[in-house]
Design an enzyme around this catalytic site. Structure first.
Site, short mmCIF file in Angstrom:
data_model
loop_
_atom_site.label_atom_id
_atom_site.label_comp_id
_atom_site.label_asym_id
_atom_site.label_seq_id
_atom_site.Cartn_x
_atom_site.Cartn_y
_atom_site.Cartn_z
N CYS A 89 4.83 12.02 9.46
CA CYS A 89 3.94 10.91 9.10
C CYS A 89 2.48 11.18 9.44
CB CYS A 89 4.38 9.63 9.80
SG CYS A 89 6.01 9.05 9.27
N HIS A 341 2.95 2.48 3.76
CA HIS A 341 2.94 3.75 4.48
C HIS A 341 3.34 4.88 3.53
CE1 HIS A 341 3.45 6.82 7.40
NE2 HIS A 341 4.57 6.42 7.97
N CYS A 371 2.72 7.71 15.27
CA CYS A 371 3.96 8.38 15.63
C CYS A 371 4.40 9.26 14.47
CB CYS A 371 5.04 7.36 16.00
SG CYS A 371 5.40 6.16 14.70
#
Length: 385
Positions: A89, A341, A371
């Protein structure tokens, strides 16, 4: 040591799964922000030393070094190379780090960093499984490793399990998560209504604004959802949205600023990455933030704004508990729970939003962290100029 500067930053609107950007090839999403960046800065694109892009699930339309493909799809000079980064990510935040490090090392002067992801077209991990199964590779990235099993056993390795572990350890209840999620949507709606994202967004494929924020969500609607994991407490309401989008930044050396007549908008004050427990997975922003502050001699009182990715509500809530940060300075315009996202693009999207919000509010320092798979986290501290 030479400094690395941000000259400009731009992003597409973030599209909802199956929404207005769903049919746009991920290379074309990347090409859109690359062309917008070149247009906004007025740079000679042939002067760019490299293009560093983040992307996950690099199969199908996202395969083949999409950084290079997106640059060429934008009609930009063939002599400029591109490289694709996967730090899960945090891929496009890491892309900015690599770009800044190249500039700070003195080996490059003008680097484009960013990311792209179309999760509607390439669902998370689905395409990777589809490509692996005909080869008989069914164990995934962890279970087939004897070294991994010796160290971590057969504990589940996935973000939902990690989020549940965080909620349990930090005693974060479902009501806490859903209150936070509602706040994210309300902040994002307010930001849209006040035009806070207008300057940073380049409308794409007829989509002019972020599609994720829900004006009609309520605590009652959230409470009616079933948990993602049986027996758990986390629902889709407290999770980041599956999304499509792209973002790009121009990183320059002091020499490039002078040579090309560019005005810097921010300086990369600090960059780092740290690791943590890969089973709990999503807690690394906590030690990564502490590490960054120690390295810089700063405290959170010095930080005007924070962007921490809302992969799940307990990620941010645990970080807030551990750091004691002022919630009003954290994700003031909402986060991934509301805005979405698009995995490989989110790091650059967060930095684009952070830069523009520092300018809007007159803040000096902004901190970004998120994260990442494998129990990792990047931290970037920007200084607005």
């Amino acid at each position: 040591m030479p400094e690395a500067y941000i000259v400009d930053a731009v992003r597409t609107p973030v599209g909802r799964r199956g929404g207005g950007l769903a049919a746009v090839h991920p290379a074309d999403l990347g090409a859109h922000v690359l062309a917008a960046l070149v247009d906004r800065t007025g740079i000679d694109p042939a002067a760019v030393d490299d293009v560093v892009f983040g992307c996950l699930d690099t199969v199908g339309p996202q395969a083949g070094d999409i950084a290079r493909t997106a640059w060429l799809a934008a009609g930009l000079p063939q002599e400029v190379p591109g490289v694709t980064v996967d730090r899960q990510c945090g891929s496009s935040q890491q892309a900015v780090h690599f770009a800044a490090q190249a500039v700070m090392s003195g080996t490059q002067d003008l680097v484009v960093a960013g990311g792209t992801q179309n999760m509607s077209m390439v669902p998370i991990a689905y395409a990777s499984r589809q490509a692996a199964e005909p080869l008989g590779l069914t164990d995934g990235p962890y279970a087939g490793s004897t070294g991994w099993r010796a160290r971590y056993g057969d504990a589940p390795v996935n973000q939902f399990h990690g989020a549940e572990l965080i909620a349990r350890q930090w005693r974060i209840g479902r009501t806490d998560m859903e209150e936070y999620a509602l706040r994210s949507h309300r902040r994002a709606v307010r930001a849209l209504d006040e035009g806070r994202f207008d300057r940073e967004t380049a409308p794409c494929a007829g989509v002019a604004a972020d599609e994720g924020p829900r004006r009609d969500t309520t605590p009652e609607k959230m409470a009616a959802l079933n948990p993602v994991v049986a027996g758990g407490t986390i629902t889709a309401a407290a999770s980041s949205q599956v999304s499509d989008g792209a973002a790009a930044l121009l990183i320059a050396s002091e020499r490039a600023l002078a040579d090309h007549g560019l005005r810097p908008r921010a300086r990369i004050h600090h960059l780092s990455a740290r690791g943590e427990d890969p089973i709990r997975m999503l807690t690394a922003p906590i030690p990564a933030t502490a590490h960054a502050l120690k390295k810089t001699g700063m405290t959170l009182d010095d930080i005007d704004l924070v962007e921490i990715n809302e992969a799940f509500a307990p990620v941010v809530l645990a970080w807030l508990k551990e750091t004691g940060a002022d919630p009003d300075r954290v994700n003031p315009n909402g986060g991934a729970i509301a805005l979405g996202h698009p995995l490989g693009a989110t790091g650059a999207r967060l930095m684009t939003t952070l830069l523009h919000e520092l300018e809007r509010t007159g803040g000096r320092y902004g901190l970004q962290t998120m994260c990442e798979g494998g129990g990792q986290a990047n931290v970037t501290i920007l200084e607005r100029l």
